[in-house]
Design a protein around this motif. Structure first.
Motif, PDB file in Angstrom:
ATOM      1  N   GLY A   1      -8.573  -1.778  -4.267  1.00 23.47           N
ATOM      2  CA  GLY A   1      -7.663  -0.638  -4.325  1.00 23.47           C
ATOM      3  C   GLY A   1      -8.155   0.422  -5.288  1.00 23.47           C
TER       4      GLY A   1
ATOM      5  N   GLU B   1       0.805  -1.228   0.000  1.00 20.23           N
ATOM      6  CA  GLU B   1       0.000   0.000   0.000  1.00 20.23           C
ATOM      7  C   GLU B   1       0.836   1.275   0.000  1.00 20.23           C
TER       8      GLU B   1
ATOM      9  N   GLU C   1      -2.563   5.314  -3.126  1.00 17.45           N
ATOM     10  CA  GLU C   1      -3.267   4.108  -3.575  1.00 17.45           C
ATOM     11  C   GLU C   1      -3.722   3.307  -2.370  1.00 17.45           C
TER      12      GLU C   1
ATOM     13  N   LEU D   1      -5.649   0.734   0.054  1.00 15.42           N
ATOM     14  CA  LEU D   1      -6.223  -0.597  -0.015  1.00 15.42           C
ATOM     15  C   LEU D   1      -7.102  -0.782   1.213  1.00 15.42           C
TER      16      LEU D   1
END
Length: 378
Positions: free
Chosen positions: A253, A172, A185, A187
């Motif tokens: 994600g 992540e 990004e 998750l």
């Protein structure tokens, strides 16, 4: 030593010239700028290190003596194992049953009408070996998964004595900055991968269709967008939500990308301090979730679920969430894993999720050569 390995590249820092002075998390960006300005022309113009999970705890950031960025040869394929442990060396904190009860109490809080929407609860596995691990070999094994960022951080770089390290393999990205471009990004929403291809595909489909996991994921994405929006002239998630995989897990994600309004916007470290801890590792709203974690968890997270990364004199850098990690003190290794609890969570499912998240590190250490029910999932 500090190491980040990702996508065929390695950033490696050795030695210590200057520690970042301590202060409140809200002042991190200013302290980072002052430190980099004060050491200009004296060694690498970069700070490396980590932020702990708890916002009130001190960061570990420092200017190294040397900094090397290099291309790596293609990664090996297959699996690896240290082979240091058997299942008899393993101790869980809390136990499987105790963790399930923690989840029940968290669900009661969420249903209690006090505004808490999500809380992330973690547990530990503690391992004892007869000898200290080979750190470089362990990092190499963790680096075999092409979908993660492997990391190593010396937790006492200016002291002697028994080594204390943070090592792990995170999927992540918390935040990165390159010029005015910013990315994150997150998750959130996970399921263990299947043992056979057909089962694996079915689990991926189930995750994408899960209302509970999609709600959990949306909380994190909205949180990050809301915090970055005032700083950006452009901001969005052009690809939308999708599946992300590691060797052991499927995750939901979303890639978030933006353009900062000004070159004087916060450094990458300042952005990390702004976002951390996200609902993916803490919960939402942040203050209520942190309060619940402090009351429900009996152990100290330390740098687990914090952020590990670097920032340079231009403000650029990248910060990853410190997941799938172990704190190593001599022959003792403490692993951490957590699961997000929202309305609709099932305690047994959350136990299995944490078990699956332990597997990457357990496999590297050789523990799953003799699997136990408490750390086996799938």
């Amino acid at each position: 030593m500090f190491v980040l390995r990702r996508a065929g590249r390695e950033l490696c820092a050795t030695g210590l010239r200057h520690r970042l002075r301590p202060g409140e998390r809200a002042t991190l960006d200013r302290r980072v700028r002052e430190a980099l300005e004060g050491t200009a022309g004296q060694g690498p113009g970069t700070l490396v290190g980590a932020l702990p999970f708890e916002p009130g705890r001190p960061e570990l950031l420092y200017q190294p003596e040397q900094l090397l960025s290099r291309e790596l040869p293609p990664r090996e394929t297959g699996t690896g194992s240290m082979g240091l442990f058997s299942d008899r060396d393993l101790r869980e904190i809390p136990s499987r049953a105790e963790y399930s009860a923690m989840v029940e109490r968290a669900l009661s809080r969420i249903a209690g009408g006090n505004g808490l929407r999500k809380v992330v609860l973690s547990r530990q596995v503690v391992l004892e070996a007869a000898q200290q691990p080979d750190f470089e070999r362990l990092l190499a094994i963790l680096s075999l998964d092409p979908d993660i960022t492997a990391y190593r951080l010396d937790l006492q770089p200016d002291r002697g004595g028994e080594p204390r390290l943070l090592m792990g393999a995170t999927p992540e990205l918390l935040v990165s900055r390159s010029g005015r471009m910013v990315a994150s990004e997150p998750l959130a929403g996970s399921i263990p991968r299947g043992r056979e291809p057909a089962q694996d595909r079915e689990r991926a489909r189930a995750l994408m269709a899960s209302d509970k996991d999609r709600r959990e994921h949306a909380i994190t994405v909205e949180y990050i967008l809301d915090l970055l929006a005032p700083l950006c002239s452009e901001l969005g998630s052009p690809g939308g939500m999708g599946l992300r995989s590691t060797a052991t897990m499927w995750h939901l994600g979303t890639r978030i990308e933006g353009r900062l309004k000004s070159a004087d916007a916060p450094t990458s470290a300042g952005l990390a301090a702004l976002l951390h801890p996200t609902p993916a590792v803490g919960g939402h709203p942040r203050d209520r979730a942190l309060e619940a974690i402090r009351e429900l968890e009996s152990h100290d997270r330390g740098f687990y679920a914090g952020a590990v990364g670097h920032v340079d004199s231009h403000g650029d850098g990248e910060w990853y969430v410190a997941l799938r990690c172990a704190q190593i003190e001599g022959p003792r290794i403490t692993l951490h894993a957590g699961a997000g609890i929202v309305e609709g969570s099932v305690p047994d499912d959350e136990v299995h999720e944490t078990a699956a998240k332990f597997r990457a590190m357990l496999r590297a250490l050789g523990v799953t050569d003799k699997p136990r029910q408490a750390v086996e999932a799938g």
